[in-house]
Design a protein around this motif. Sequence first.
Motif, PDB file in Angstrom:
ATOM      1  N   ASN A   1       0.855  -1.461  -0.188  1.00  0.00           N
ATOM      2  CA  ASN A   1       0.004   0.055   0.007  1.00  0.00           C
ATOM      3  C   ASN A   1       0.782   1.346   0.122  1.00  0.00           C
ATOM      4  O   ASN A   1       0.703   2.329  -0.686  1.00  0.00           O
ATOM      5  CB  ASN A   1      -1.006  -0.032   0.985  1.00  0.00           C
ATOM      6  CG  ASN A   1      -1.837  -1.028   1.402  1.00  0.00           C
ATOM      7  OD1 ASN A   1      -2.323  -1.515   0.054  1.00  0.00           O
ATOM      8  ND2 ASN A   1      -2.606  -1.357   2.292  1.00  0.00           N
ATOM      9  N   LEU A   2       1.873   1.307   0.850  1.00  0.00           N
ATOM     10  CA  LEU A   2       2.946   2.496   0.976  1.00  0.00           C
ATOM     11  C   LEU A   2       3.496   2.800  -0.400  1.00  0.00           C
ATOM     12  O   LEU A   2       3.587   3.969  -0.835  1.00  0.00           O
ATOM     13  CB  LEU A   2       3.918   2.299   1.888  1.00  0.00           C
ATOM     14  CG  LEU A   2       4.596   3.414   2.326  1.00  0.00           C
ATOM     15  CD1 LEU A   2       4.098   4.522   2.875  1.00  0.00           C
ATOM     16  CD2 LEU A   2       5.906   3.011   3.324  1.00  0.00           C
ATOM     17  N   GLN A   3       3.770   1.527  -1.008  1.00  0.00           N
ATOM     18  CA  GLN A   3       4.437   1.763  -2.357  1.00  0.00           C
ATOM     19  C   GLN A   3       3.383   2.281  -3.394  1.00  0.00           C
ATOM     20  O   GLN A   3       3.717   3.281  -4.369  1.00  0.00           O
ATOM     21  CB  GLN A   3       5.172   0.498  -2.950  1.00  0.00           C
ATOM     22  CG  GLN A   3       6.028   0.481  -3.987  1.00  0.00           C
ATOM     23  CD  GLN A   3       7.372   0.830  -3.879  1.00  0.00           C
ATOM     24  OE1 GLN A   3       7.519   1.219  -2.696  1.00  0.00           O
ATOM     25  NE2 GLN A   3       8.231   1.081  -4.724  1.00  0.00           N
ATOM     26  N   THR A   4       2.121   1.946  -3.334  1.00  0.00           N
ATOM     27  CA  THR A   4       1.177   2.532  -4.335  1.00  0.00           C
ATOM     28  C   THR A   4       0.916   4.074  -4.061  1.00  0.00           C
ATOM     29  O   THR A   4       1.088   4.730  -4.986  1.00  0.00           O
ATOM     30  CB  THR A   4      -0.058   1.787  -4.030  1.00  0.00           C
ATOM     31  OG1 THR A   4       0.013   0.314  -4.387  1.00  0.00           O
ATOM     32  CG2 THR A   4      -1.267   2.230  -5.083  1.00  0.00           C
ATOM     33  N   GLU A   5       0.854   4.298  -2.784  1.00  0.00           N
ATOM     34  CA  GLU A   5       0.704   5.842  -2.329  1.00  0.00           C
ATOM     35  C   GLU A   5       1.898   6.501  -2.720  1.00  0.00           C
ATOM     36  O   GLU A   5       1.770   7.725  -3.454  1.00  0.00           O
ATOM     37  CB  GLU A   5       0.669   5.887  -0.842  1.00  0.00           C
ATOM     38  CG  GLU A   5      -0.460   5.375  -0.286  1.00  0.00           C
ATOM     39  CD  GLU A   5      -0.688   5.264   1.229  1.00  0.00           C
ATOM     40  OE1 GLU A   5       0.339   5.913   1.707  1.00  0.00           O
ATOM     41  OE2 GLU A   5      -1.611   4.570   1.801  1.00  0.00           O
ATOM     42  N   ALA A   6       3.338   6.298  -2.657  1.00  0.00           N
ATOM     43  CA  ALA A   6       4.209   6.807  -3.181  1.00  0.00           C
ATOM     44  C   ALA A   6       4.467   6.822  -4.484  1.00  0.00           C
ATOM     45  O   ALA A   6       4.842   8.005  -5.161  1.00  0.00           O
ATOM     46  CB  ALA A   6       5.648   6.083  -2.716  1.00  0.00           C
ATOM     47  N   THR A   7       3.948   5.839  -5.503  1.00  0.00           N
ATOM     48  CA  THR A   7       3.984   6.038  -6.633  1.00  0.00           C
ATOM     49  C   THR A   7       2.914   7.083  -7.132  1.00  0.00           C
ATOM     50  O   THR A   7       3.037   7.877  -8.218  1.00  0.00           O
ATOM     51  CB  THR A   7       3.484   4.513  -7.209  1.00  0.00           C
ATOM     52  OG1 THR A   7       4.611   3.534  -6.983  1.00  0.00           O
ATOM     53  CG2 THR A   7       3.543   4.641  -8.814  1.00  0.00           C
ATOM     54  N   ASP A   8       1.799   7.401  -6.660  1.00  0.00           N
ATOM     55  CA  ASP A   8       0.857   8.157  -6.725  1.00  0.00           C
ATOM     56  C   ASP A   8       1.189   9.767  -6.654  1.00  0.00           C
ATOM     57  O   ASP A   8       0.459  10.643  -7.066  1.00  0.00           O
ATOM     58  CB  ASP A   8      -0.516   7.940  -6.087  1.00  0.00           C
ATOM     59  CG  ASP A   8      -1.488   8.715  -6.328  1.00  0.00           C
ATOM     60  OD1 ASP A   8      -2.029   8.743  -7.840  1.00  0.00           O
ATOM     61  OD2 ASP A   8      -2.227   9.442  -5.897  1.00  0.00           O
ATOM     62  N   LEU A   9       2.081   9.695  -5.760  1.00  0.00           N
ATOM     63  CA  LEU A   9       2.908  10.981  -5.280  1.00  0.00           C
ATOM     64  C   LEU A   9       3.988  11.622  -6.177  1.00  0.00           C
ATOM     65  O   LEU A   9       4.447  12.573  -5.911  1.00  0.00           O
ATOM     66  CB  LEU A   9       3.286  11.014  -4.008  1.00  0.00           C
ATOM     67  CG  LEU A   9       1.851  10.933  -2.916  1.00  0.00           C
ATOM     68  CD1 LEU A   9       2.427  10.693  -1.614  1.00  0.00           C
ATOM     69  CD2 LEU A   9       1.112  12.272  -3.149  1.00  0.00           C
TER      70      LEU A   9
END
Length: 211
Positions: free
Chosen positions: A98-106
Amino acid sequence: MAYVKWVFWGSFWLLIGGVLHYTLPQTDIVRVVETEVRRVDFGENSIFWASADAGNAQTGSRDVFFIQSFYDNDKPMVYRNEDTGWGWPPYFKFDTANLQTEATDLKSAKAAPQWVAVRHYGWRNEFLSIYPNAVNVKPVASPDVRIIPWMNIIILTILAAIAWAIRVRWIRFREARIDPVLEDVGDGFADAGDSLSAGRSKLRGLFGGKK
């Protein structure tokens, strides 16, 4: 003896400071430019890596998430993104994907930056190839935003209170139990020395009388 004492306590507090600096959370304001998955073969620096994600087998090599970023001064910073699980440090992190997905979105470009606060623990060392472990990411308004480390303040305050309580109890124990014993031992040595001196004086008087 005093030199040895200062070296011991200096080394002790240096070790404690190093452990706290590595373990306590820190926050960087950066611009995320890329996220990736990289195969890592763990070697002599394996102590600085977390365990495999919850539910996965422990092996000598595995895929690790990475978050690539830049500070406001264009200095690069790379974070790893690994679960801590139930191990040390006790962040109880299980949301790596989940954290990797959030970082990718940012992710953002230099021309239109989206600044991100990355909370992490650990150190970045290029020589040892170690990376801090990201535990949280969130967007912020600018690279100058002020973030107060409340968690660190609370933890350090509690540790200081515990250290003070231990010191106070040790001083009381030493004054009540150890110091009187040492005084008795010292008095015993002093009495023995006085008796020995008296014996020597009698011997000198005895031999002196014969002359």
